[in-house]
Every structure is written in C-alpha cells, then in structure tokens.
Scaffold this motif. Sequence first.
Motif, PDB file in Angstrom:
ATOM      1  N   ASN A  29       0.774  -1.102   0.126  1.00  9.93           N
ATOM      2  CA  ASN A  29      -0.104  -0.048  -0.061  1.00  9.93           C
ATOM      3  C   ASN A  29       0.841   1.250   0.129  1.00  9.93           C
ATOM      4  O   ASN A  29       0.523   2.279  -0.721  1.00  9.93           O
ATOM      5  N   ALA A  30       2.061   1.384   0.798  1.00 11.16           N
ATOM      6  CA  ALA A  30       2.694   2.493   0.956  1.00 11.16           C
ATOM      7  C   ALA A  30       3.334   2.554  -0.728  1.00 11.16           C
ATOM      8  O   ALA A  30       3.833   3.706  -1.107  1.00 11.16           O
ATOM      9  N   VAL A  31       3.887   1.420  -1.332  1.00 14.06           N
ATOM     10  CA  VAL A  31       4.507   1.625  -2.513  1.00 14.06           C
ATOM     11  C   VAL A  31       3.582   2.172  -3.681  1.00 14.06           C
ATOM     12  O   VAL A  31       3.916   3.099  -4.313  1.00 14.06           O
ATOM     13  N   VAL A  32       2.244   1.822  -3.407  1.00 12.54           N
ATOM     14  CA  VAL A  32       1.193   2.359  -4.579  1.00 12.54           C
ATOM     15  C   VAL A  32       0.949   3.643  -4.356  1.00 12.54           C
ATOM     16  O   VAL A  32       0.863   4.499  -5.203  1.00 12.54           O
ATOM     17  N   THR A  33       0.828   3.917  -3.072  1.00  9.95           N
ATOM     18  CA  THR A  33       0.493   5.239  -2.509  1.00  9.95           C
ATOM     19  C   THR A  33       1.645   6.265  -3.078  1.00  9.95           C
ATOM     20  O   THR A  33       1.452   7.416  -3.621  1.00  9.95           O
TER      21      THR A  33
END
Length: 152
Positions: free
Chosen positions: A17-21
């Motif tokens: 989720n952090a990478v996508v965000t």
Amino acid sequence: MIEEFDETAIALAFTFNAVVTALAVLIHYQCLSWLSHLVPALGLPHRFRIVVGVFGALLAHLAEVWVFGAAFYWMNASTEWGHLGGNFSGSLLDCVYFSLTTFTTVGFGDVEPFGYIRFLAGIEALTGLLLITWSASFLFLEMQRFWRDQKR
C-alpha cells in the motif's frame, strides 16, 4: 468473534500500500511540476493556460486511478489479500471503476472490498482527497496569476 491476524500478511499489505501510494503521489508531483514549467512556455493566453492546467491535472488523476486500479486487480487475483465483491466481475476495468469511485470518495457501494484489500481502499480515498485538493490549490494559484494580470 476474535479474528486472527497474520502479521506477515499485514506487513506485506502495508508495504505494498505504501509503494502504490508513493507512486501515485510521485506521478502527481511530476505532472504538476511539468505543468508549471510547460504551460507558461506554450505562449498561450493565460485563460487557455488554465484550461491546459485543468486537463493536465485530470490526466494526472486518471493515471493515479489506473495505478490503484492495477493494484486492486493484482490484489484481487491473489487469494491472501482478500477480494472485491458485489457488482464486480473481476476485470481490470471493474478494478479501475472501483478505484475511480474510491479515489474521488464517491463510493457508490456497488463494489465492496473484503480482507486486507480494504486498507488500500481507505488509503486511496485519503490519497485521492489530498491529491485533488493539491490540484485545486495549484489551479487556484494559476487563477490568481491570471486575475493579477487582468488588473494590469
């Protein structure tokens, strides 16, 4: 009823989720940066520069929605992340549709996330809200320049 949490799956979901965000935020930053340099160099009247800025911001948002949509598609295809249910066929376009309604915080409710995929939906709504307001601020500053030039 007490649910058992898989700490490894939670850590992987958080990281994913952090990478996508981060990717969505970087796309937005880069697009606004390009717009702020490109639009004045076009030599267009200021009112048309605003229109180019609006369409540029829209394209940035669409790219970000597709990034989240692809992430939902990938997470939905994998069994350990949970799934999207409801009026949903599992196609990439359905994932992008869900992403668009989540990013804009419309959330019609016809597609519903289950499992760890819910966290990406929540983060996307928050990210979308911030990026949309960032675009609005960017365009407001451009409009201020236009109004200032109109007074001269």
